[in-house]
Design a protein around this motif. Sequence first.
Motif, short mmCIF file in Angstrom:
data_model
loop_
_atom_site.label_atom_id
_atom_site.label_comp_id
_atom_site.label_asym_id
_atom_site.label_seq_id
_atom_site.Cartn_x
_atom_site.Cartn_y
_atom_site.Cartn_z
N GLY A 1 0.87 -1.30 -0.03
CA GLY A 1 -0.08 0.00 0.09
C GLY A 1 0.89 1.29 -0.02
O GLY A 1 0.26 2.47 0.00
N GLY A 2 2.04 1.21 -0.14
CA GLY A 2 2.86 2.31 -0.21
C GLY A 2 3.23 2.95 -1.56
O GLY A 2 2.53 2.23 -2.52
N ASN A 3 4.27 3.89 -1.68
CA ASN A 3 4.67 4.46 -2.84
C ASN A 3 5.65 3.46 -3.75
O ASN A 3 6.81 3.54 -3.24
CB ASN A 3 5.33 5.74 -2.71
CG ASN A 3 5.49 6.56 -4.05
OD1 ASN A 3 6.01 5.78 -5.00
ND2 ASN A 3 5.10 7.89 -3.96
N VAL A 4 5.13 2.78 -4.51
CA VAL A 4 6.08 1.93 -5.41
C VAL A 4 7.45 2.68 -6.11
O VAL A 4 8.45 1.97 -6.00
CB VAL A 4 5.25 1.00 -6.36
CG1 VAL A 4 6.14 0.11 -7.32
CG2 VAL A 4 4.04 0.09 -5.78
N ALA A 5 6.91 3.52 -6.90
CA ALA A 5 8.10 4.32 -7.27
C ALA A 5 9.21 4.89 -6.28
O ALA A 5 10.31 4.52 -6.60
CB ALA A 5 7.49 5.65 -7.99
N ASP B 1 9.09 4.85 4.63
CA ASP B 1 10.20 4.59 3.62
C ASP B 1 10.11 2.79 3.66
O ASP B 1 10.21 2.21 2.49
CB ASP B 1 11.54 4.86 3.94
CG ASP B 1 11.70 6.40 3.79
OD1 ASP B 1 10.54 7.01 3.30
OD2 ASP B 1 12.35 7.12 4.44
N LYS B 2 10.18 2.04 4.72
CA LYS B 2 10.19 0.80 4.75
C LYS B 2 8.82 0.15 4.14
O LYS B 2 8.97 -0.78 3.40
CB LYS B 2 10.17 0.46 6.17
CG LYS B 2 11.56 0.56 6.83
CD LYS B 2 11.45 -0.08 8.07
CE LYS B 2 12.86 0.29 9.08
NZ LYS B 2 13.02 1.83 9.48
N GLN B 3 7.57 0.90 4.49
CA GLN B 3 6.39 0.37 3.46
C GLN B 3 6.75 0.48 2.13
O GLN B 3 6.33 -0.39 1.39
CB GLN B 3 5.34 1.19 4.14
CG GLN B 3 3.89 0.93 3.61
CD GLN B 3 2.95 1.63 4.02
OE1 GLN B 3 2.77 2.89 4.37
NE2 GLN B 3 1.63 0.92 3.92
N ASP B 4 7.41 1.74 1.60
CA ASP B 4 7.43 1.74 0.17
C ASP B 4 8.15 0.80 -0.38
O ASP B 4 8.13 0.35 -1.36
CB ASP B 4 8.11 3.41 0.06
CG ASP B 4 7.07 4.35 0.27
OD1 ASP B 4 5.89 4.16 0.41
OD2 ASP B 4 7.48 5.43 0.46
N ILE B 5 9.47 0.55 0.37
CA ILE B 5 10.27 -0.83 -0.21
C ILE B 5 9.52 -2.04 -0.29
O ILE B 5 9.50 -2.69 -1.27
CB ILE B 5 11.60 -0.96 0.71
CG1 ILE B 5 12.43 0.38 0.56
CG2 ILE B 5 12.47 -1.81 0.43
CD1 ILE B 5 13.65 0.61 1.61
N ILE B 6 8.73 -2.15 0.86
CA ILE B 6 8.02 -3.58 0.91
C ILE B 6 7.06 -3.76 -0.42
O ILE B 6 7.04 -4.49 -0.96
CB ILE B 6 7.39 -3.65 2.23
CG1 ILE B 6 8.30 -3.89 3.30
CG2 ILE B 6 6.48 -4.93 2.00
CD1 ILE B 6 7.74 -3.82 4.72
N SER B 7 6.36 -2.54 -0.47
CA SER B 7 5.44 -2.28 -1.81
C SER B 7 6.14 -2.50 -3.13
O SER B 7 5.48 -3.28 -3.95
CB SER B 7 4.76 -0.88 -1.49
OG SER B 7 3.99 -0.94 -0.47
N PHE B 8 7.24 -2.04 -3.14
CA PHE B 8 8.12 -2.03 -4.49
C PHE B 8 8.48 -3.66 -4.59
O PHE B 8 8.27 -4.17 -5.85
CB PHE B 8 9.35 -1.43 -4.49
CG PHE B 8 10.23 -1.63 -5.46
CD1 PHE B 8 9.97 -1.22 -6.80
CD2 PHE B 8 11.63 -2.31 -5.24
CE1 PHE B 8 10.98 -1.53 -7.78
CE2 PHE B 8 12.54 -2.59 -6.07
CZ PHE B 8 12.14 -2.11 -7.54
N LEU B 9 8.93 -4.18 -3.60
CA LEU B 9 9.28 -5.68 -3.77
C LEU B 9 8.02 -6.78 -3.97
O LEU B 9 8.04 -7.50 -4.84
CB LEU B 9 10.04 -6.26 -2.36
CG LEU B 9 11.54 -5.57 -2.33
CD1 LEU B 9 12.04 -5.89 -1.09
CD2 LEU B 9 12.40 -5.91 -3.31
N LYS B 10 6.86 -6.42 -3.40
CA LYS B 10 5.71 -6.85 -3.60
C LYS B 10 5.24 -6.85 -5.25
O LYS B 10 4.57 -7.79 -5.78
CB LYS B 10 4.69 -6.54 -2.71
CG LYS B 10 4.94 -7.32 -1.30
CD LYS B 10 5.01 -8.64 -1.36
CE LYS B 10 5.46 -9.31 0.04
NZ LYS B 10 5.63 -10.67 0.05
#
Length: 265
Positions: A144-148, A211-220
Amino acid sequence: MSSIAARRRHPAALLVVLLLGLVMVGGLYAVFAPKSADASAASAGAVASEDKVSQGKQLFLANCASCHGSAAAGGPNGPSLVGVGAAAVDFQVGTGRMPMQQPGVQAGRNMPQMDPKQTAALAAYVASLGDGPGVPSKQYTEGGGNVAKGGELFRVNCAMCHNFAGSGGALTRGKYAPSLMNVSGKHMYEAMVTGPQSMPVFNDSNLSPQDKQDIISFLKYLESEPAQGGHNMGSLGPVADGLFAWTIFIGLLIGAAVWLGKKAA
C-alpha cells in the motif's frame, strides 16, 4: 470535660469529621467495590503476558540455550539476545533460520520449527530481557506504499547486496544476501529494523516506517509482475544474462563451424 466540649465546638471540628468520613468511605469502596471490565481485562492481560513469557522461557531453555546461554547472554556459538527485541526473534524463528540445525557461516531460510504461538511466546521472553524493536503492525507490512519511491530507496540502500530485482547475491566468506521474493512483508520489515547476520540495521533515522513500507510495496510489485521480455533467467542482471548468451550461442556457432569444417574435408 470542659476542654473536650470546647474542642467539639471548635469551627474546624466539623471539617475534620467530614474528612475522616470521606477517607473511610473511599477506603471501604476501594476494598469492596466490584472491579470494572477494563480492570479485569488488564489483569487478565498481565497474567496472560506472564504465562507467555514463562512458556517462552521453557522453549528457550529447550531449543536455544545450548548456543545462546541459559540466561541468553551469549556463548561461544551464539550472540547475546539481551536487547535484540521481539522482532529479531520473530524474524529468525518465523523464517526457520533459528533454531539453527547445524553450525555454518550463515543461517538460511528454512521451514519453521515452531508454530506462530510458540514463536510469539519465545519473542515475548526475549523481549522481557531488554528493550528492542517490537513486531511491526500490519499498517507498514502489507504494502500500500509508494512503489516508485520504494524502488528508488531499494536501489540506493539494498540493491548492492540483494540485486536490483531482489533476487539475492553473493557476499564475502561464503555468505550471501538472500532472495527477497516470496518473503512476507512483516519479515522484510523486521530484517530492516534488526539487521540479521551481515545486513545493516535501518532504524527510523535511516529509513522511516513509511520508507520501509514503500520498499516492501516495491518488492511485492516486482514479485507480482510477469517478466515482460519472456524468461527472466533468475533476474541475475545483464552480466549474467550476457554470459549465458555467450556460452550457449557462441558455443553453438563454434560447434557448427567445426562440423562444417569436418564435412568440407
